[in-house]
Write a protein that holds these residues in place. Structure first.
Motif, short mmCIF file in Angstrom:
data_model
loop_
_atom_site.label_atom_id
_atom_site.label_comp_id
_atom_site.label_asym_id
_atom_site.label_seq_id
_atom_site.Cartn_x
_atom_site.Cartn_y
_atom_site.Cartn_z
N TYR A 108 62.77 23.33 59.57
CA TYR A 108 61.89 22.53 60.42
C TYR A 108 60.99 21.59 59.61
N GLY A 109 61.28 21.47 58.33
CA GLY A 109 60.56 20.52 57.49
C GLY A 109 59.11 20.88 57.24
N ILE A 110 58.77 22.16 57.34
CA ILE A 110 57.40 22.60 57.10
C ILE A 110 57.15 22.73 55.60
N GLU A 111 56.08 22.10 55.14
CA GLU A 111 55.71 22.20 53.72
C GLU A 111 55.03 23.54 53.46
N VAL A 112 55.51 24.26 52.46
CA VAL A 112 54.88 25.52 52.05
C VAL A 112 54.02 25.24 50.83
N GLU A 113 52.71 25.38 50.99
CA GLU A 113 51.78 25.05 49.91
C GLU A 113 51.70 26.16 48.87
N ARG A 114 51.57 27.40 49.35
CA ARG A 114 51.52 28.57 48.45
C ARG A 114 52.19 29.73 49.13
#
Length: 300
Positions: A108-114
């Motif tokens: 779903y194109g979600i950015e995972v920061e940490r």
């Protein structure tokens, strides 16, 4: 001062006029932070609003929320990606967090920061569960925490609670209102896990609540399960039932006083109320009465 920039699907950026009122609701581990705002309308906005898909809200130049535009409304009066997609049924014999993210977040194109390095075995996702629930269930069971989204819309798969920030409120603080509510009726005293396939009953007791005279027994039916599954399920249900046993709401005369995950230390002698609590929800707003923050805090 709050200002909002809109982004259209054609790549055009538009800044809304001076806001008449706004409300921004931060909900911590629940992935549905939201914002509503109102401003004066001009005819040129008729070309912009139908094409606007994203917004970014700034408070004195600092990003407070970036999100998707769900709806807009134009009115004439006298006053002038959320993870909600469903998952297919999946069973993980043994899986690291990276595999969970690959199956339930990455598409779903979600950015995972940490992200925290955790793994687990014997994890199942029921058909029809949301992708958020699939991720949250895994991190809660094998890491003991819930993931959350930053104001910029990035996913953080690490504990939110205990961020280290503390807001101290005492008798000299500019407190507009406070309400404390304590309830007992929703707390489970004992849950009986019934494995109908194997004919096994497994009781899990809330000893602390039972010692104070509480009594509210639940029965939960599960398909074939292990002893660990039954223990975890019972303890999780009891834990969730107690989250809202004590809830305190308070209001301060400035925005963004604290965010979900921050701590609030109360030392109010006139109410004989003290203790350290976690911010569960933060709602900042501005309207005809000025700017303010409504905080919901509780024990976590």
């Amino acid at each position: 001062m709050m200002n909002i920039l809109l982004d259209t699907y054609g790549g055009v950026r538009y800044e809304l006029p001076v806001l008449l009122r706004w409300e921004l609701d931060h909900t911590g581990a629940v992935p549905c932070d939201s914002m509503t705002a109102a401003c004066l309308y001009d005819a040129g906005m008729a070309e912009v609003l139908p094409k606007a898909t994203r917004f970014t809200a700034f408070q004195d130049g600092r990003i407070m929320l970036r999100g998707v535009i769900d709806a807009y409304e134009v009115s004439l009066s006298r006053q002038g990606l959320l993870l909600d997609n469903e998952s297919e049924a999946l069973s993980y014999e043994s899986a690291p967090l990276s595999e969970i993210l690959e199956n339930h977040v990455a598409p779903y194109g979600i950015e995972v920061e940490r992200q925290r390095d955790i793994s687990g075995s014997g994890y199942a996702v029921a058909s029809g569960s949301s992708q958020w629930k699939a991720l949250q269930g895994f991190t809660h069971r094998f890491g003991g925490f819930d993931p959350y989204f930053t104001r910029e819309g990035a996913l953080v798969v690490e504990p939110l609670w205990g961020s280290g920030k503390t807001l101290c409120i005492n008798d000299d603080s500019p407190l507009l209102s406070l309400r404390k509510r304590e309830q007992r009726y929703g707390v489970i005293s004992e849950i009986l896990i019934q494995d109908k396939v194997q004919g096994i009953s497994h009781p899990v007791r809330n000893e602390k609540f039972l010692q104070t005279g509480g009594q509210r027994r639940h029965v939960l039916y599960m398909p074939r399960s292990t002893a660990e599954d039954r223990r975890y399920t019972g303890e999780y249900q009891i834990e969730q039932s107690a989250l809202e046993q004590v809830e305190i709401s308070l209001e301060l005369p400035f925005p963004f006083a604290a965010m979900p995950g921050d701590r609030v230390e109360l030392a109010l002698g006139r109410l004989n109320l003290s203790g350290v609590y976690e911010v569960v929800r933060s709602r900042s707003r501005m309207d005809g009465d000025g700017e303010r923050t409504e905080l919901t805090i509780g024990a976590r």
